[in-house]
Design a protein around this motif. Structure first.
Motif, short mmCIF file in Angstrom:
data_model
loop_
_atom_site.label_atom_id
_atom_site.label_comp_id
_atom_site.label_asym_id
_atom_site.label_seq_id
_atom_site.Cartn_x
_atom_site.Cartn_y
_atom_site.Cartn_z
N GLU A 4 17.83 1.57 2.89
CA GLU A 4 18.88 0.70 3.43
C GLU A 4 18.65 -0.74 3.00
N ARG A 5 17.39 -1.18 3.05
CA ARG A 5 17.08 -2.56 2.67
C ARG A 5 17.36 -2.79 1.19
N LYS A 6 17.13 -1.77 0.40
CA LYS A 6 17.36 -1.89 -1.04
C LYS A 6 18.84 -2.17 -1.31
N SER A 7 19.73 -1.39 -0.70
CA SER A 7 21.16 -1.57 -0.91
C SER A 7 21.64 -2.89 -0.32
N LYS A 8 21.15 -3.21 0.89
CA LYS A 8 21.55 -4.44 1.57
C LYS A 8 21.12 -5.67 0.79
N ALA A 9 19.88 -5.59 0.24
CA ALA A 9 19.36 -6.73 -0.51
C ALA A 9 20.21 -7.01 -1.74
N ALA A 10 20.61 -5.96 -2.40
CA ALA A 10 21.42 -6.12 -3.61
C ALA A 10 22.77 -6.74 -3.27
N LYS A 11 23.36 -6.33 -2.15
CA LYS A 11 24.66 -6.87 -1.76
C LYS A 11 24.55 -8.34 -1.34
N TRP A 149 3.57 2.94 -13.48
CA TRP A 149 4.38 1.91 -12.85
C TRP A 149 4.06 1.87 -11.38
N THR A 150 3.78 0.67 -10.87
CA THR A 150 3.44 0.49 -9.46
C THR A 150 4.43 -0.47 -8.82
N PRO A 151 5.35 0.01 -7.99
CA PRO A 151 6.30 -0.89 -7.31
C PRO A 151 5.57 -1.76 -6.29
N PHE A 152 6.22 -2.82 -5.84
CA PHE A 152 5.55 -3.80 -4.98
C PHE A 152 5.09 -3.20 -3.65
N TRP A 153 5.84 -2.20 -3.13
CA TRP A 153 5.48 -1.66 -1.82
C TRP A 153 4.26 -0.74 -1.88
N ALA A 154 3.78 -0.43 -3.09
CA ALA A 154 2.60 0.43 -3.20
C ALA A 154 1.36 -0.24 -2.65
N GLY A 155 1.40 -1.58 -2.53
CA GLY A 155 0.24 -2.30 -1.99
C GLY A 155 0.10 -2.16 -0.49
N GLY A 156 1.07 -1.56 0.19
CA GLY A 156 1.00 -1.38 1.64
C GLY A 156 2.28 -1.84 2.30
N PRO A 157 2.57 -1.35 3.51
CA PRO A 157 3.82 -1.71 4.19
C PRO A 157 3.80 -3.17 4.63
N LEU A 158 4.98 -3.79 4.58
CA LEU A 158 5.12 -5.16 5.06
C LEU A 158 5.50 -5.15 6.53
N SER A 159 5.14 -6.19 7.24
CA SER A 159 5.46 -6.27 8.66
C SER A 159 6.95 -6.52 8.85
N SER A 160 7.42 -6.27 10.08
CA SER A 160 8.85 -6.45 10.37
C SER A 160 9.27 -7.91 10.22
N ALA A 161 8.30 -8.84 10.38
CA ALA A 161 8.61 -10.26 10.25
C ALA A 161 8.94 -10.63 8.81
N ASP A 162 8.53 -9.80 7.86
CA ASP A 162 8.75 -10.07 6.45
C ASP A 162 9.96 -9.30 5.91
N GLU A 166 10.92 -8.85 2.02
CA GLU A 166 10.89 -7.53 1.40
C GLU A 166 12.21 -7.23 0.69
N GLU A 167 13.33 -7.64 1.29
CA GLU A 167 14.63 -7.41 0.66
C GLU A 167 14.74 -8.16 -0.66
N LYS A 168 14.23 -9.39 -0.68
CA LYS A 168 14.25 -10.16 -1.93
C LYS A 168 13.36 -9.52 -2.98
N MET A 169 12.24 -8.96 -2.56
CA MET A 169 11.32 -8.31 -3.49
C MET A 169 11.94 -7.05 -4.08
N VAL A 170 12.76 -6.35 -3.27
CA VAL A 170 13.48 -5.18 -3.77
C VAL A 170 14.44 -5.59 -4.89
N VAL A 171 15.15 -6.72 -4.66
CA VAL A 171 16.08 -7.21 -5.68
C VAL A 171 15.32 -7.54 -6.96
#
Length: 298
Positions: A4-11, A149-162, A166-171
Motif C-alpha cells: 500500500e505504501r509503495k502505491s501511495k508513495a508513487a501517487k 539486489w538488496t532493496p532498502f527494506w532488507a536492512g530491517g523494518p522501519l518504525s511507524s514514525a518513519d 519509508e514512502e519516499k524511499m520506496v519512490v
C-alpha cells in the motif's frame, strides 16, 4: 502494508506507477518473495524446535537414563522419536526443494551468461530482453555487478514514525530500478560485461555446489529418519511372530533387536557427519571460488 505504501508513495510523488511496469513487477515480486520466505522460515523453525526438544530424550537415552524409568522412561523416548519423525518430513521436502532451486539458479545464470555476455541490447531478442526487465532473479543478475539486489527494506523494518520516510524511499527504489532498466535498454548498451560475466560464473558454481550440498543433507537426514523410524516400529510391533510382512521388509529381515540397534547407530552416525559437512563446506567453497578466479585470469 508495504504494498500500500509503495502505491501511495508513487501517487503522492506525482507519478503514476502502472502495475505492469517493470519496476512495479520487480518490486512486487521482491515483497512476495520475502513474505513467502518469512512464512517458510517460521514453519521450519517450529519443526526444528520440535526436533530440538525431542533431542533431550535422545541424549538421555545415550546416558541410559530412560532405562531407569526417569523422565517418562521408554514410552516418553518413543513419543519423542515420533514427534521428531513427523517434524523431519517437511524438512526433508524443503531440502529437496532447496537443492533443486539452487541448481536451477545455477543453470539460469549460466544460460544468461551464454546468451547475453558481451552483447549489445540491439543484439538481444525481445523475449530475452523482457525476461531481464521483468523477472526478479534475472534483474539482479543482469543489472547488478555483484549479481544480487538488496532493496532498502532488507536492512530491517522501519518504525511507524518513519512512515513518510519509508514512502519516499520506496519512490527512490522504483526510480533506481527504472534507471537501471533504461540504461540497459539503450541499443548500444552492453547487457552483461566481461567482468560481470566472470562474477556470474562464480556465482553459478557456488549455487550449483550449494545444491549438491543440499542433496547431501537430504541423504544424511533421510538415513537418520529411516534409522530412528525403525526404533518406533519395533516398539509398537514388538511381537515378531505376528508382524505383517511389510514390517519385516521395513526391517530388511533383521530381528527387532538388531533393527533397533542398527537404526539408532545409523541415525547417530548421520547426525554426526552432517555437522562436519556444515563446518567444512564453506572452506571447500572458498577453495573452489579461488580456483575459478585463477582459471578465469589464466
Amino acid at each position: 502494508q508495504k504494498e500500500e505504501r509503495k502505491s501511495k508513495a508513487a501517487k503522492d510523488d506525482g507519478k503514476t506507477v502502472s502495475s505492469s511496469s517493470p519496476a512495479y513487477v520487480i518490486l512486487t515480486a521482491s515483497l512476495l518473495s520475502e513474505a513467502n520466505t518469512a512464512l517458510r522460515s517460521t514453519f521450519v523453525g517450529l519443526c526444528v524446535l520440535s526436533i530440538g526438544i525431542s533431542f533431550f530424550w535422545l541424549f538421555a537415552n545415550s546416558l541410559h537414563v530412560t532405562e531407569a524409568g526417569w523422565i517418562g522412561g521408554l514410552p516418553a523416548l518413543i513419543h519423542a522419536l515420533t514427534v521428531m519423525e513427523i517434524a523431519m518430513v517437511p524438512l526433508l521436502y524443503c531440502m529437496i526443494k532447496d537443492a533443486s532451486k539452487a541448481i536451477g539458479k545455477s543453470n539460469t545464470i549460466q544460460a544468461l551468461v551464454e546468451k547475453l555476455s558481451g552483447k549489445n541490447k540491439k543484439d538481444v531478442t525481445e523475449e530475452d530482453a523482457k525476461q531481464f526487465m521483468t523477472d526478479l532473479e534475472t534483474y539482479a543478475f543482469v543489472m547488478k555487478k555483484s549479481g544480487s539486489w538488496t532493496p532498502f527494506w532488507a536492512g530491517g523494518p522501519l518504525s511507524s514514525a518513519d512512515a513518510m520516510a519509508e514512502e519516499k524511499m520506496v519512490v527512490k527504489e522504483i526510480e533506481a530500478i527504472e534507471q537501471d532498466i533504461q540504461a540497459k535498454s539503450k541499443p548500444d548498451a552492453i547487457v552483461i560485461s566481461t567482468e560481470q560475466a566472470r562474477t556470474l560464473e562464480v556465482l553459478s558454481n557456488i549455487s550449483r555446489m550449494e545444491g549438491y550440498r543440499e542433496y547431501i543433507y537430504f541423504l544424511l537426514n533421510f538415513i537418520a529418519f529411516y534409522g530412528y523410524l525403525l526404533g518406533v516400529v519395533v516398539y509398537y510391533f514388538d511381537d515378531e511372530e505376528k508382524q505383517h510382512e511389510s514390517i519385516r521388509y521395513l526391517k530388511m529381515g533383521y530381528s527387532n533387536a538388531d533393527a533397533d540397534w542398527a537404526g539408532n547407530f545409523a541415525g547417530d552416525l548421520m547426525w554426526t557427519i552432517e555437522p562436519i559437512v556444515i563446518l567444512l563446506s564453506p572452506a571447500f567453497f572458498c577453495n573452489v571460488v579461488e580456483e575459478c578466479w585463477c582459471q578465469e585470469e589464466g
